[in-house]
Design a protein around this motif. Structure first.
Motif, PDB file in Angstrom:
ATOM      1  N   UNK A   1      16.769  -4.720 -22.924  1.00  8.79           N
ATOM      2  CA  UNK A   1      16.546  -4.567 -24.542  1.00  8.79           C
ATOM      3  C   UNK A   1      15.114  -4.735 -24.928  1.00  8.79           C
ATOM      4  N   UNK A   2      14.478  -3.911 -25.663  1.00 10.37           N
ATOM      5  CA  UNK A   2      13.163  -4.113 -25.738  1.00 10.37           C
ATOM      6  C   UNK A   2      12.869  -5.374 -26.734  1.00 10.37           C
ATOM      7  N   UNK A   3      11.884  -6.194 -25.950  1.00 11.59           N
ATOM      8  CA  UNK A   3      11.238  -7.262 -26.674  1.00 11.59           C
ATOM      9  C   UNK A   3      10.504  -6.843 -28.175  1.00 11.59           C
TER      10      UNK A   3
ATOM     11  N   UNK B   1       9.704  -9.453 -31.257  1.00 13.17           N
ATOM     12  CA  UNK B   1       8.305  -9.240 -31.847  1.00 13.17           C
ATOM     13  C   UNK B   1       8.586  -8.715 -33.123  1.00 13.17           C
ATOM     14  N   UNK B   2       9.297  -7.469 -33.256  1.00  6.59           N
ATOM     15  CA  UNK B   2       9.602  -6.950 -34.580  1.00  6.59           C
ATOM     16  C   UNK B   2       9.889  -7.876 -35.825  1.00  6.59           C
TER      17      UNK B   2
ATOM     18  N   UNK C   1       0.921 -14.716 -24.169  1.00  2.00           N
ATOM     19  CA  UNK C   1       0.009 -13.835 -23.495  1.00  2.00           C
ATOM     20  C   UNK C   1      -1.126 -13.951 -24.118  1.00  2.00           C
ATOM     21  N   UNK C   2      -2.274 -13.495 -23.446  1.00  5.94           N
ATOM     22  CA  UNK C   2      -3.769 -13.696 -23.897  1.00  5.94           C
ATOM     23  C   UNK C   2      -4.041 -12.797 -24.889  1.00  5.94           C
ATOM     24  N   UNK C   3      -3.131 -11.646 -25.117  1.00  9.39           N
ATOM     25  CA  UNK C   3      -3.451 -10.851 -26.452  1.00  9.39           C
ATOM     26  C   UNK C   3      -2.141 -10.863 -27.043  1.00  9.39           C
ATOM     27  N   UNK C   4      -1.688 -11.934 -27.640  1.00 11.69           N
ATOM     28  CA  UNK C   4      -0.258 -12.099 -28.131  1.00 11.69           C
ATOM     29  C   UNK C   4      -0.211 -11.405 -29.434  1.00 11.69           C
ATOM     30  N   UNK C   5       0.722 -10.196 -29.530  1.00 11.88           N
ATOM     31  CA  UNK C   5       0.991  -9.970 -31.023  1.00 11.88           C
ATOM     32  C   UNK C   5       1.691 -10.870 -31.799  1.00 11.88           C
ATOM     33  N   UNK C   6       2.452 -11.604 -31.265  1.00  8.33           N
ATOM     34  CA  UNK C   6       3.220 -12.778 -31.627  1.00  8.33           C
ATOM     35  C   UNK C   6       2.241 -13.523 -32.415  1.00  8.33           C
ATOM     36  N   UNK C   7       1.361 -14.008 -31.627  1.00  8.00           N
ATOM     37  CA  UNK C   7       0.183 -15.128 -32.357  1.00  8.00           C
ATOM     38  C   UNK C   7      -0.484 -14.238 -33.550  1.00  8.00           C
ATOM     39  N   UNK C   8      -1.022 -13.017 -33.258  1.00 13.76           N
ATOM     40  CA  UNK C   8      -1.577 -12.274 -34.350  1.00 13.76           C
ATOM     41  C   UNK C   8      -0.827 -12.294 -35.623  1.00 13.76           C
ATOM     42  N   UNK C   9       0.454 -11.785 -35.472  1.00 13.72           N
ATOM     43  CA  UNK C   9       1.337 -11.749 -36.606  1.00 13.72           C
ATOM     44  C   UNK C   9       1.499 -13.154 -37.472  1.00 13.72           C
ATOM     45  N   UNK C  10       1.396 -14.432 -36.651  1.00 11.39           N
ATOM     46  CA  UNK C  10       1.697 -15.536 -37.449  1.00 11.39           C
ATOM     47  C   UNK C  10       0.155 -15.708 -38.084  1.00 11.39           C
TER      48      UNK C  10
END
Length: 712
Positions: free
Chosen positions: A369-371, A376-377, A399-408
């Motif tokens: 299943x897509x993360x 992430x969504x 990760x170094x370019x984490x979309x999770x961190x960017x969203x936070x």
């Protein structure tokens, strides 16, 4: 902020946890369990890495995937020596080491590690030379030593040496005015003996192979040579006017486990950064040399490094085959696993993530299943949704370019309350986590570093949203893997997305426990370490015994990365003695002895290794016909149950429970390709009989796309 942890339920004796601290876990009176009932955990880990090596040796796998497993074996072994062997050596040096649960004395453990590792490293080198290199050559990919290169290739590398390599090299000679240099951990080096023609004397010099350059240099398209060979061919330019008598590659492994006093007054970030610098200077625990090294040079190295003979590993070069990962990454899709696109069916693109989770629990299985479109969504939509008031999340690795961190960060900048519990001491990710912690703090997030003495390892996310009717609803994710989009494509993990009220209250209370001064230790749908997780699992194991004796359905199924904890293992032994069937699907270490007459006759242990790293933890109990299934972050190890904050969530959806149980049953089926553990600690790969085909569970799940299709 980092607070003192609460004391664990058991006493740490230096090498294991004293089980006598809780009399409730003793064997029934007069029915003592045998003293030799535990396998040695260190050797069990080495046998796990042996299974990785067996994948590299498997001619049935795509060639570049075999190369990758060859690389993984080497990097795994590096970490094992940096942490486990170094830790044991350190405890012995300080007098803290005690007899292991397997009954071996510390010196015996180290000797056994040396014996097994020597054999595995010989197999590893033989696989490289006798199987991998010839197979690569047939596909037009060559790994060659300097003398095997064409003259034109050598000329090209001479220019490369002059322009890119020579400027960064620093030869260090050893003489009366220059002491033996410090050799950093995992660095590759050349030991060079040079002779001064004017004085007719020889000297030792060390040349460090630069770690920022490729491990294998491309001499021409798809033809590679080790970087140290290029340097060795040009030693005359480093020692002008000297005669190069001999040169040999060597490599040391040092203790790189963190030691930090978390009660010191300075900030934890600063203390950790200081310790990271010190870690490079830990004691040597392994010296790797090429088998061609002369006795004189080897004796000089061992004397200067202060190591014993059993710490020396002579192998056919080149050393450091972890660098073969770059060759595994070559753009040759026909030599790799077929491409795979994760399913997006769990939450459709046109469906609102909050609407779906409000309606039903969603169980996701990565990487099938897509993360990106699920976990992430959830965080990204929460950051953008004006109705969301708060986001709370644990971060162990990302990760170094984490979309999770960017969203936070986006959420914090939008005025939402964002709380992030960052585990700075996630082993070997410390530097990255320090960087992200500072970035989050600068964006206005509330960053908390958990407890002193307890790593925050649980995988939790909580979104608080005001619904259209004005009520507040909690949306939660509880997972078995890290919030790491890249590894989510390689690691097998489960995650539960739910808006269940009880789970929301539990997760809220656990975050208050992590960030405030709540001492709550009991929850409705969670088991949380270090307070209730071990005892909760033992209680359920013992309940299966009661169900079995009463004639009700009873069975125990477990899927985890490691099982070492003696209390849990003893409970499983008692359940087996009572006749309860026990199935254990373990990726790595297993200290339990299965199928031992009178002890564990009903216990089966299987292992699956392959394209994806089996990482999920699931614990299922038949419970008299009303199955109880838990999933979460905790393995059955002392560190997970006593020195980490871990969480398991009870899965209540009937179909989800059935799916998880069915998946474990599929892995335990005799017709599935697995390794089987014997009572003596031997792992045997299940081989298909003539005309028989075994099911590869990962390939099957990829083909079925949605893991819920495992039963066809």
């Amino acid at each position: 902020m980092r607070r003192s942890g609460f004391p664990p339920a058991f006493t740490f004796t230096g090498d294991h946890w004293d089980m006598t601290a809780d009399a409730g876990h003793a064997a029934p009176g007069g029915d003592a369990l045998p003293e030799d009932r535990f396998l040695d955990r260190e050797e069990s880990w080495l046998r796990f890495n042996q299974r990785v090596l067996e994948l590299a040796e498997d001619p049935g796998l795509p060639l570049l995937e075999r190369v990758r497993f060859l690389s993984i074996f080497a990097s795994n072994l590096d970490e094992f020596f940096m942490v486990r062997v170094a830790g044991l050596a350190r405890r012995m040096a300080t007098g803290l080491a005690v007899q292991s649960a397997s009954g071996r004395q510390p010196r015996e453990v180290l000797e056994r590690i040396s014996t097994v590792t020597h054999e595995l490293m010989r197999r590893h080198a033989a696989c490289f030379h006798e199987e991998i290199c010839p197979a690569l050559a047939k596909e037009g990919i060559d790994v060659l030593r300097w003398d095997e290169l064409a003259q034109t290739e050598q000329e090209r590398l001479r220019r490369l040496f002059r322009d890119r390599i020579y400027p960064v090299l620093t030869p260090l000679v050893v003489d009366s005015a220059h002491p033996f240099p410090y050799i950093s951990g995992l660095s590759l080096n050349l030991a060079v003996i040079v002779r001064d023609p004017e004085r007719d004397g020889t000297m030792f010099a060390r040349v460090k192979v630069p770690q920022l350059l490729p491990r294998f240099i491309e001499a021409s398209p798809n033809r590679f040579t080790p970087l140290e060979d290029v340097i060795a061919a040009h030693l005359g330019q480093l020692f002008v006017g000297m005669e190069i008598v001999e040169h040999h590659a060597f490599r040391v492994t040092r203790n790189q486990d963190l030691e930090i006093d978390e009660d010191i007054s300075e900030g934890l970030l600063q203390a950790l950064e200081r310790e990271l610098l010190r870690r490079r200077f830990g004691p040597v625990v392994r010296l790797e040399v090429e088998s061609s090294i002369s006795p004189e040079v080897l004796e000089f190295l061992t004397t200067e490094l202060g190591i014993d003979d059993n710490q020396i590993y002579r192998v056919d070069g080149p050393l450091d085959l972890a660098g073969m990962a770059a060759i595994a990454d070559l753009d040759r899709p026909e030599l790799k696993y077929p491409p795979f696109v994760p399913s997006k069916e769990a939450i459709a693109d046109d469906a609102g993530v909050f609407a779906v989770i409000r309606e039903r629990d969603v169980l996701v299985h990565h990487p099938y299943d897509s993360f990106t479109t699920t976990v992430q969504r959830l965080i990204e939509d929460a950051a953008a949704d004006p109705r969301v008031l708060a986001i709370k999340q644990t971060l162990y690795r990302t990760s170094g370019d984490s979309p999770i961190v960017d969203a936070l960060i986006d959420a914090a900048e939008a005025g939402k309350q964002v709380v992030v519990v960052v585990e700075l001491k996630a082993r070997f990710d410390e530097r990255a986590n320090i960087a992200w912690a500072r970035k989050l703090e600068q964006a206005g997030c509330h960053v908390v570093y958990g407890f002193v003495g307890l790593k925050t390892h649980c995988k939790l996310a909580l979104v608080v949203r005001q619904e259209s009717d004005g009520t507040l609803r909690r949306y939660c994710h509880i997972g078995t893997g890290n919030y790491h989009p890249k590894t989510a494509r390689l690691y097998e993990d489960f995650g539960l997305l739910t808006a269940d009220r009880e789970v929301g209250e539990d997760v809220s209370a656990l975050f208050n426990h992590l960030t405030g001064y709540s001492r709550q230790t009991s929850f409705k749908r969670l088991l949380v370490a270090p307070h209730s997780l071990r005892s909760g699992l033992v209680l359920r194991i013992e309940r299966e015994v009661e169900h079995h004796r009463a004639g009700r359905p009873a069975r125990i199924r477990m899927k985890c990365n490691a099982i070492v904890d003696e209390v849990i293992i003893d409970a499983l032994y008692r359940a087996s003695r009572a006749g309860v069937p026990v199935d254990i699907w373990v990726r790595g270490i297993c200290a339990l002895r299965p199928a031992v007459p009178g002890l564990s006759e009903t216990i089966r242990v299987r292992s699956v290794l392959g394209r994806f790293l089996e990482h999920s933890r699931v614990y299922a109990f038949d419970n008299g016909g009303d199955p109880e299934v838990w999933l979460g972050s905790a393995d059955l190890m002392h560190r997970n149950l006593d020195r980490r904050v871990e969480a398991l969530v009870r899965v209540t959806d009937r179909s989800h429970r059935a799916d998880l149980i069915r998946l474990i049953d599929l892995a335990m089926d005799d017709d599935t390709a697995t390794w089987w553990l014997d009572g003596d600690g031997t792992w045997t790969r299940r081989s298909a009989a003539k005309g028989e085909e075994l099911l590869d569970i990962q390939t099957h799940l990829v083909r079925s796309r949605r893991w819920r299709s495992v039963d066809g």
